[in-house]
Write an enzyme that holds these catalytic residues in place. Structure first.
Site, PDB file in Angstrom:
ATOM      1  N   ASN A 144      12.682  63.881  28.946  1.00 44.47           N
ATOM      2  CA  ASN A 144      11.810  64.588  28.039  1.00 44.47           C
ATOM      3  C   ASN A 144      11.486  63.033  27.315  1.00 44.47           C
ATOM      4  OD1 ASN A 144      13.499  64.085  25.673  1.00 44.47           O
ATOM      5  ND2 ASN A 144      14.610  65.672  26.554  1.00 44.47           N
ATOM      6  N   ASP A 153      16.541  71.696  27.152  1.00 41.34           N
ATOM      7  CA  ASP A 153      17.436  73.353  26.472  1.00 41.34           C
ATOM      8  C   ASP A 153      17.365  74.148  27.821  1.00 41.34           C
ATOM      9  OD1 ASP A 153      16.721  73.645  24.660  1.00 41.34           O
ATOM     10  OD2 ASP A 153      14.868  74.151  24.497  1.00 41.34           O
ATOM     11  N   LYS A 200      20.296  64.224  48.657  1.00 44.16           N
ATOM     12  CA  LYS A 200      18.747  63.865  48.165  1.00 44.16           C
ATOM     13  C   LYS A 200      17.882  64.936  48.920  1.00 44.16           C
ATOM     14  CE  LYS A 200      15.294  61.155  48.211  1.00 44.16           C
ATOM     15  NZ  LYS A 200      14.539  59.337  49.074  1.00 44.16           N
ATOM     16  N   ASP A 233      23.813  75.618  23.079  1.00 46.77           N
ATOM     17  CA  ASP A 233      23.117  74.593  21.955  1.00 46.77           C
ATOM     18  C   ASP A 233      24.589  74.047  20.910  1.00 46.77           C
ATOM     19  OD1 ASP A 233      21.930  74.482  19.524  1.00 46.77           O
ATOM     20  OD2 ASP A 233      20.779  75.196  20.486  1.00 46.77           O
ATOM     21  N   ILE A 234      24.070  72.774  21.023  1.00 42.60           N
ATOM     22  CA  ILE A 234      25.442  71.642  20.315  1.00 42.60           C
ATOM     23  C   ILE A 234      25.431  72.319  18.912  1.00 42.60           C
ATOM     24  CG2 ILE A 234      26.331  69.389  19.948  1.00 42.60           C
ATOM     25  CD1 ILE A 234      24.652  68.385  22.571  1.00 42.60           C
ATOM     26  N   PHE A 284      16.965  69.365  14.073  1.00 41.11           N
ATOM     27  CA  PHE A 284      16.085  68.593  14.260  1.00 41.11           C
ATOM     28  C   PHE A 284      14.770  70.232  14.514  1.00 41.11           C
ATOM     29  CE2 PHE A 284      15.025  64.008  12.477  1.00 41.11           C
ATOM     30  CZ  PHE A 284      15.745  64.195  12.286  1.00 41.11           C
ATOM     31  N   LYS A 303      14.380  78.246  13.416  1.00 45.94           N
ATOM     32  CA  LYS A 303      15.362  77.518  13.689  1.00 45.94           C
ATOM     33  C   LYS A 303      16.625  77.270  12.692  1.00 45.94           C
ATOM     34  CE  LYS A 303      13.302  75.686  17.010  1.00 45.94           C
ATOM     35  NZ  LYS A 303      12.758  74.044  17.714  1.00 45.94           N
ATOM     36  N   LYS A 358      20.154  78.802  14.154  1.00 45.81           N
ATOM     37  CA  LYS A 358      21.154  78.431  14.499  1.00 45.81           C
ATOM     38  C   LYS A 358      22.364  77.569  13.908  1.00 45.81           C
ATOM     39  CE  LYS A 358      18.014  75.107  17.817  1.00 45.81           C
ATOM     40  NZ  LYS A 358      18.860  74.038  18.271  1.00 45.81           N
TER      41      LYS A 358
HETATM   42  O1  C5P Z   1      15.359  74.611  20.140  1.00 46.17           O
HETATM   43  P1  C5P Z   1      15.288  73.408  19.960  1.00 46.17           P
HETATM   44  O2  C5P Z   1      15.744  72.628  21.216  1.00 46.17           O
HETATM   45  O3  C5P Z   1      13.974  72.891  19.591  1.00 46.17           O
HETATM   46  O4  C5P Z   1      16.059  72.669  18.760  1.00 46.17           O
HETATM   47  C1  C5P Z   1      15.919  71.337  18.308  1.00 46.17           C
HETATM   48  C2  C5P Z   1      17.446  70.996  17.570  1.00 46.17           C
HETATM   49  O5  C5P Z   1      18.555  71.721  18.627  1.00 46.17           O
HETATM   50  C3  C5P Z   1      17.352  69.570  17.673  1.00 46.17           C
HETATM   51  O6  C5P Z   1      18.859  69.648  16.183  1.00 46.17           O
HETATM   52  C4  C5P Z   1      18.539  69.637  18.522  1.00 46.17           C
HETATM   53  O7  C5P Z   1      19.468  67.941  19.076  1.00 46.17           O
HETATM   54  C5  C5P Z   1      19.806  70.549  18.925  1.00 46.17           C
HETATM   55  N1  C5P Z   1      19.593  71.204  19.901  1.00 46.17           N
HETATM   56  C6  C5P Z   1      21.027  71.285  20.167  1.00 46.17           C
HETATM   57  N2  C5P Z   1      21.399  71.811  21.547  1.00 46.17           N
HETATM   58  C7  C5P Z   1      21.024  72.529  22.993  1.00 46.17           C
HETATM   59  C8  C5P Z   1      19.311  71.841  21.990  1.00 46.17           C
HETATM   60  C9  C5P Z   1      18.848  71.873  20.908  1.00 46.17           C
HETATM   61  O8  C5P Z   1      22.227  71.010  19.782  1.00 46.17           O
HETATM   62  N3  C5P Z   1      20.601  72.501  23.755  1.00 46.17           N
END
Ligand code: C5P
Length: 412
Positions: free
Chosen positions: A208, A277, A287, A304-305, A321, A335, A339
């Protein structure tokens, strides 16, 4: 009056090489710095460096139509809380004393109502000359604040009075000593930053548009505030702040593993990374060759970290964020809830804001509160966010602590 905007006039002396450090120190103390160079200063320090550290285009020309149209010199003279000239040569002292204004810096000095401070720097024989001392006295009598010079070894190989006062001492005389106990001293902070790379095959990946600038600026701000900072960073092309440890990672899975391996003892977790995501469900060992008109790649959702850290029972204070293109508030609040983060920093992306830019404007949400930060450069924004994170973290720790105490021990 607090000093928050300084015009830094740099004139042509060897000590001009210290001015990028001076700008850094002033910025560290939250001061906006507009650098103005004289023609001879350019022989000693570059506009590129000073622009990079100050975050503002350097001004040097009274007759430049473009810069004058953006902010005319009279407006600039009124913008400043202080005009600081460092280093100040014998020549600029003479011009200030006589009131002559042949260039931008001297014109600003005449046009401003702000205080003027100068840090003289020159050969010791020049400094003690009657003409120079007479100018010094005249300037002092008119309220110009004279900083130094220091006595000691000079660039010319001689010794005596004429060295420019050090950037730290200049900042301390103008703004007072820095806080003895930085607000995050003793705190450990883990920050994720940058994009992730999700491999498709050995030569291709999904990513991204994150540059990592916001996460890196936050790492610098937290470190300035005294924290021990670890940056878990996806691939970026910017340098980490001095003194910050960096753990480079590639994929979201790598980032997840690195975060959980280093979370022990962290007081605050900031997820500033733009984590992918989804990952490629089945990474091709070789390849992928071109065949047919269409190609479908199956994706699988990444863990999701942020949510995984927020779910820990005795985990750190968590800040996430949200970069959105529409309905910022709605998405950010969703969010925060989904989260279970303690704070969400939300920004609109596109329209010259957000990813890969130097400026950002954000809205911050937490349970029961919110705060907006208008557009400003990411370093400044990072300091403002750090202040808010510290406030919320303190409040959060206080609430958690009092919740554990018997009701009779809890006072307002
Ligand atoms: O759901 P979204 O990707 O918009 O959420 C953004 C927030 O979640 C950011 O703080 C990003 O670092 C965190 N995030 C994460 N792990 C993921 C996706 C997003 O920690 N797989």
């Amino acid at each position: 009056m607090a000093i928050s905007r300084i015009i830094l006039g740099v004139t042509g002396g060897i000590a001009a090489y210290k001015t990028p450090a001076l700008v850094r120190r002033l910025k560290d103390r939250g001061v906006e710095v507009q650098v103005v160079l004289t023609r001879s200063a350019r022989e000693f320090v570059t506009e590129t460096t000073l622009q990079a550290v100050s975050g503002l285009p350097v001004r040097d020309n009274l007759w430049d139509k473009e810069t004058e149209a953006a902010m005319g010199h009279i407006e600039l003279a009124r913008w400043a809380d202080l005009v600081l000239i460092a280093p100040a040569t014998a020549e600029i002292m003479s011009r200030l004393a006589s009131g002559s204004a042949p260039d931008l810096l001297t014109t600003l000095c005449l046009a401003t109502e702000a205080r003027i401070a100068i840090a003289p720097a020159m050969n010791h024989v020049m400094w003690v000359k009657d003409a120079v001392q007479e100018n010094r006295r005249r300037l002092e009598e008119r309220g110009v604040h004279i900083l130094g010079p220091d006595d000691g070894d000079q660039a010319c190989g001689e010794t005596g009075p004429g060295r420019m006062v050090s950037p730290d001492d200049i900042v301390a005389s103008l703004l007072g000593p820095a806080a003895a106990h930085p607000v995050l001293s003793g705190k450990s902070i883990l920050i994720t930053a940058g994009p992730t790379y999700e491999a498709i095959d050995p030569v291709r990946y999904i990513t991204n548009r994150s540059s990592g600038k916001m996460g890196y600026a936050l790492a610098a701000a937290c470190q300035e505030a005294g924290a021990d900072v670890l940056l878990v960073s996806g691939p970026v092309s910017i340098s980490p702040p001095v003194g910050v440890k960096v753990l480079p990672v590639q994929s979201a899975a790598d980032m997840h593993a690195a975060v959980h391996a280093h979370l022990d003892g962290a007081d605050i977790f900031v997820g500033a990374a733009a984590v992918s995501d989804y990952r490629v469900a089945d990474i091709s060992r070789d390849k992928i060759k071109k065949s047919g008109d269409d190609l479908s790649i199956a994706l699988a959702q990444n863990a999701d970290i942020l949510a995984s850290v927020a779910a820990l029972s005795d985990g750190p204070f968590t800040v996430g964020f949200a970069a959105e293109t529409t309905h910022l508030r709605e998405h950010a609040l969703a969010k925060l809830e989904k989260k279970k983060a303690d704070m969400i920093v939300a920004n609109l992306v596109g329209k010259d804001l957000g990813f890969d830019t130097d400026d950002n404007a954000v809205d911050v949400y937490w349970k029961g509160g919110e705060q907006s930060f208008s557009k400003r450069d990411k370093a400044m924004l990072a300091r403002d966010l750090t202040t808010l994170i510290v406030e919320r973290h303190l409040e959060h720790s206080h609430t958690a602590m009092t919740a554990e105490l018997p009701a009779t021990m809890v006072r307002d």
